[in-house]
Motif scaffolding. Structure first.
Motif, PDB file in Angstrom:
ATOM      1  N   GLU A  86       0.831  -1.208   0.000  1.00 35.63           N
ATOM      2  CA  GLU A  86       0.000   0.000   0.000  1.00 35.63           C
ATOM      3  C   GLU A  86       0.864   1.257   0.000  1.00 35.63           C
ATOM      4  O   GLU A  86       0.565   2.225  -0.694  1.00 35.63           O
ATOM      5  CB  GLU A  86      -0.916   0.034   1.231  1.00 35.63           C
ATOM      6  N   ALA A  87       1.935   1.223   0.779  1.00 35.32           N
ATOM      7  CA  ALA A  87       2.846   2.371   0.846  1.00 35.32           C
ATOM      8  C   ALA A  87       3.520   2.593  -0.509  1.00 35.32           C
ATOM      9  O   ALA A  87       3.663   3.736  -0.956  1.00 35.32           O
ATOM     10  CB  ALA A  87       3.897   2.162   1.937  1.00 35.32           C
ATOM     11  N   LEU A  88       3.900   1.513  -1.171  1.00 36.97           N
ATOM     12  CA  LEU A  88       4.529   1.637  -2.489  1.00 36.97           C
ATOM     13  C   LEU A  88       3.530   2.141  -3.527  1.00 36.97           C
ATOM     14  O   LEU A  88       3.887   2.942  -4.398  1.00 36.97           O
ATOM     15  CB  LEU A  88       5.141   0.297  -2.922  1.00 36.97           C
ATOM     16  N   LYS A  89       2.290   1.707  -3.441  1.00 41.76           N
ATOM     17  CA  LYS A  89       1.246   2.185  -4.353  1.00 41.76           C
ATOM     18  C   LYS A  89       1.028   3.687  -4.132  1.00 41.76           C
ATOM     19  O   LYS A  89       0.926   4.461  -5.094  1.00 41.76           O
ATOM     20  CB  LYS A  89      -0.054   1.403  -4.113  1.00 41.76           C
ATOM     21  N   LEU A  90       0.993   4.107  -2.887  1.00 40.40           N
ATOM     22  CA  LEU A  90       0.843   5.519  -2.546  1.00 40.40           C
ATOM     23  C   LEU A  90       2.008   6.328  -3.122  1.00 40.40           C
ATOM     24  O   LEU A  90       1.814   7.416  -3.672  1.00 40.40           O
ATOM     25  CB  LEU A  90       0.781   5.670  -1.028  1.00 40.40           C
ATOM     26  N   SER A  91       3.202   5.764  -3.043  1.00 42.21           N
ATOM     27  CA  SER A  91       4.385   6.427  -3.586  1.00 42.21           C
ATOM     28  C   SER A  91       4.293   6.561  -5.102  1.00 42.21           C
ATOM     29  O   SER A  91       4.661   7.595  -5.669  1.00 42.21           O
ATOM     30  CB  SER A  91       5.645   5.648  -3.194  1.00 42.21           C
ATOM     31  N   THR A  92       3.779   5.532  -5.754  1.00 37.54           N
ATOM     32  CA  THR A  92       3.594   5.581  -7.210  1.00 37.54           C
ATOM     33  C   THR A  92       2.595   6.670  -7.589  1.00 37.54           C
ATOM     34  O   THR A  92       2.840   7.462  -8.505  1.00 37.54           O
ATOM     35  CB  THR A  92       3.110   4.211  -7.738  1.00 37.54           C
ATOM     36  N   VAL A  93       1.486   6.726  -6.865  1.00 37.74           N
ATOM     37  CA  VAL A  93       0.466   7.748  -7.125  1.00 37.74           C
ATOM     38  C   VAL A  93       1.066   9.138  -6.905  1.00 37.74           C
ATOM     39  O   VAL A  93       0.849  10.058  -7.704  1.00 37.74           O
ATOM     40  CB  VAL A  93      -0.780   7.523  -6.235  1.00 37.74           C
ATOM     41  N   PHE A  94       1.845   9.290  -5.836  1.00 33.77           N
ATOM     42  CA  PHE A  94       2.486  10.577  -5.551  1.00 33.77           C
ATOM     43  C   PHE A  94       3.441  10.974  -6.682  1.00 33.77           C
ATOM     44  O   PHE A  94       3.420  12.109  -7.159  1.00 33.77           O
ATOM     45  CB  PHE A  94       3.231  10.525  -4.209  1.00 33.77           C
ATOM     46  N   SER A  95       4.263  10.023  -7.127  1.00 35.24           N
ATOM     47  CA  SER A  95       5.209  10.305  -8.224  1.00 35.24           C
ATOM     48  C   SER A  95       4.477  10.710  -9.496  1.00 35.24           C
ATOM     49  O   SER A  95       4.888  11.646 -10.191  1.00 35.24           O
ATOM     50  CB  SER A  95       6.082   9.078  -8.516  1.00 35.24           C
ATOM     51  N   MET A  97       1.533  12.091  -9.662  1.00 35.62           N
ATOM     52  CA  MET A  97       0.997  13.429  -9.430  1.00 35.62           C
ATOM     53  C   MET A  97       2.103  14.483  -9.626  1.00 35.62           C
ATOM     54  O   MET A  97       1.879  15.513 -10.253  1.00 35.62           O
ATOM     55  CB  MET A  97       0.423  13.533  -8.008  1.00 35.62           C
ATOM     56  N   MET A  98       3.301  14.194  -9.135  1.00 37.81           N
ATOM     57  CA  MET A  98       4.416  15.136  -9.271  1.00 37.81           C
ATOM     58  C   MET A  98       4.789  15.354 -10.735  1.00 37.81           C
ATOM     59  O   MET A  98       5.205  16.442 -11.117  1.00 37.81           O
ATOM     60  CB  MET A  98       5.658  14.638  -8.515  1.00 37.81           C
ATOM     61  N   LEU A  99       4.643  14.302 -11.534  1.00 40.53           N
ATOM     62  CA  LEU A  99       4.996  14.392 -12.947  1.00 40.53           C
ATOM     63  C   LEU A  99       3.837  14.895 -13.803  1.00 40.53           C
ATOM     64  O   LEU A  99       3.943  14.954 -15.026  1.00 40.53           O
ATOM     65  CB  LEU A  99       5.485  13.035 -13.450  1.00 40.53           C
ATOM     66  N   GLY A 100       2.727  15.234 -13.148  1.00 36.86           N
ATOM     67  CA  GLY A 100       1.564  15.748 -13.881  1.00 36.86           C
ATOM     68  C   GLY A 100       0.845  14.680 -14.678  1.00 36.86           C
ATOM     69  O   GLY A 100       0.106  14.980 -15.605  1.00 36.86           O
ATOM     70  N   LYS A 101       1.076  13.413 -14.327  1.00 40.20           N
ATOM     71  CA  LYS A 101       0.448  12.304 -15.044  1.00 40.20           C
ATOM     72  C   LYS A 101      -0.897  11.971 -14.418  1.00 40.20           C
ATOM     73  O   LYS A 101      -1.175  12.309 -13.274  1.00 40.20           O
ATOM     74  CB  LYS A 101       1.335  11.054 -14.968  1.00 40.20           C
ATOM     75  N   GLU A 102      -1.711  11.244 -15.179  1.00 38.94           N
ATOM     76  CA  GLU A 102      -2.953  10.707 -14.639  1.00 38.94           C
ATOM     77  C   GLU A 102      -2.580   9.742 -13.516  1.00 38.94           C
ATOM     78  O   GLU A 102      -1.623   8.980 -13.642  1.00 38.94           O
ATOM     79  CB  GLU A 102      -3.717   9.941 -15.728  1.00 38.94           C
ATOM     80  N   VAL A 118       3.541  21.560  -6.865  1.00 43.10           N
ATOM     81  CA  VAL A 118       4.981  21.415  -7.106  1.00 43.10           C
ATOM     82  C   VAL A 118       5.241  20.922  -8.527  1.00 43.10           C
ATOM     83  O   VAL A 118       6.272  21.248  -9.124  1.00 43.10           O
ATOM     84  CB  VAL A 118       5.613  20.464  -6.062  1.00 43.10           C
ATOM     85  N   SER A 119       4.287  20.187  -9.091  1.00 41.39           N
ATOM     86  CA  SER A 119       4.474  19.636 -10.433  1.00 41.39           C
ATOM     87  C   SER A 119       4.700  20.727 -11.479  1.00 41.39           C
ATOM     88  O   SER A 119       5.251  20.463 -12.541  1.00 41.39           O
ATOM     89  CB  SER A 119       3.285  18.756 -10.826  1.00 41.39           C
ATOM     90  N   LYS A 120       4.300  21.961 -11.167  1.00 47.89           N
ATOM     91  CA  LYS A 120       4.505  23.077 -12.099  1.00 47.89           C
ATOM     92  C   LYS A 120       5.939  23.601 -12.066  1.00 47.89           C
ATOM     93  O   LYS A 120       6.313  24.451 -12.871  1.00 47.89           O
ATOM     94  CB  LYS A 120       3.556  24.223 -11.756  1.00 47.89           C
ATOM     95  N   PHE A 121       6.737  23.111 -11.108  1.00 45.35           N
ATOM     96  CA  PHE A 121       8.113  23.585 -10.935  1.00 45.35           C
ATOM     97  C   PHE A 121       9.069  22.395 -10.997  1.00 45.35           C
ATOM     98  O   PHE A 121       9.436  21.834  -9.958  1.00 45.35           O
ATOM     99  CB  PHE A 121       8.255  24.315  -9.587  1.00 45.35           C
TER     100      PHE A 121
END
Length: 144
Positions: A86-95, A97-102, A118-121
């Motif tokens: 679950e923690a790794l899945k959360l990390s994937t979702v966070f990454s 989001m940071m990259l502006g991906k779906e 932050v994804s804008k910077f």
């Protein structure tokens, strides 16, 4: 994003920066991960207590910008009590989001959502993801 939402997100980030959750370290047999971001000088010392595939406790220490330290505070809150998967899945979702991906929006990011801007910077994405990368490294070493 509305300016009111931006202000709210800024307040959430500054609250985690000024009043970090889970600051410190775990002594007894914890996983210890040290990582840094040489481009800006952010450093994190993460300790994780993993038992039976569950992150029982997570603490961090380090120094860096408000984004880096707030993200570490949010990450330690988010992964405590979660299964490693679950923690790794959360990390994937966070990454993503940071990259502006779906990303999987069914996962509740809670305070972490405040880091969305932050994804804008692009130069700041590494600041936001440092603690998450440390957690990923720690749990993958634990699984070996």
């Amino acid at each position: 994003m509305s300016s009111n939402l931006d202000q709210l997100y800024r307040r959430v980030i500054m609250d985690h920066y000024k009043n970090p959750r889970n600051k410190g370290s775990i002594e007894d047999g914890a996983l210890t991960i040290d990582m840094n971001n040489p481009t800006c000088g952010d450093r994190i010392h993460l300790t994780l207590q993993v038992e039976d595939g569950v992150i029982q406790n997570a603490k961090f220490d380090g120094e860096g910008c408000s984004i880096s330290m707030a993200s570490a505070s949010m990450m330690t809150q988010a992964v405590k009590g979660k299964k490693v998967e679950e923690a790794l899945k959360l990390s994937t979702v966070f990454s993503e989001m940071m990259l502006g991906k779906e990303h999987d929006e069914s996962i509740d990011l809670d305070d972490i959502e405040a880091l969305n801007g932050v994804s804008k910077f692009p130069a700041r994405i590494k600041c936001a993801t440092l603690a998450w990368k440390a957690m990923e490294k720690g749990v993958s070493e634990e699984e070996k």
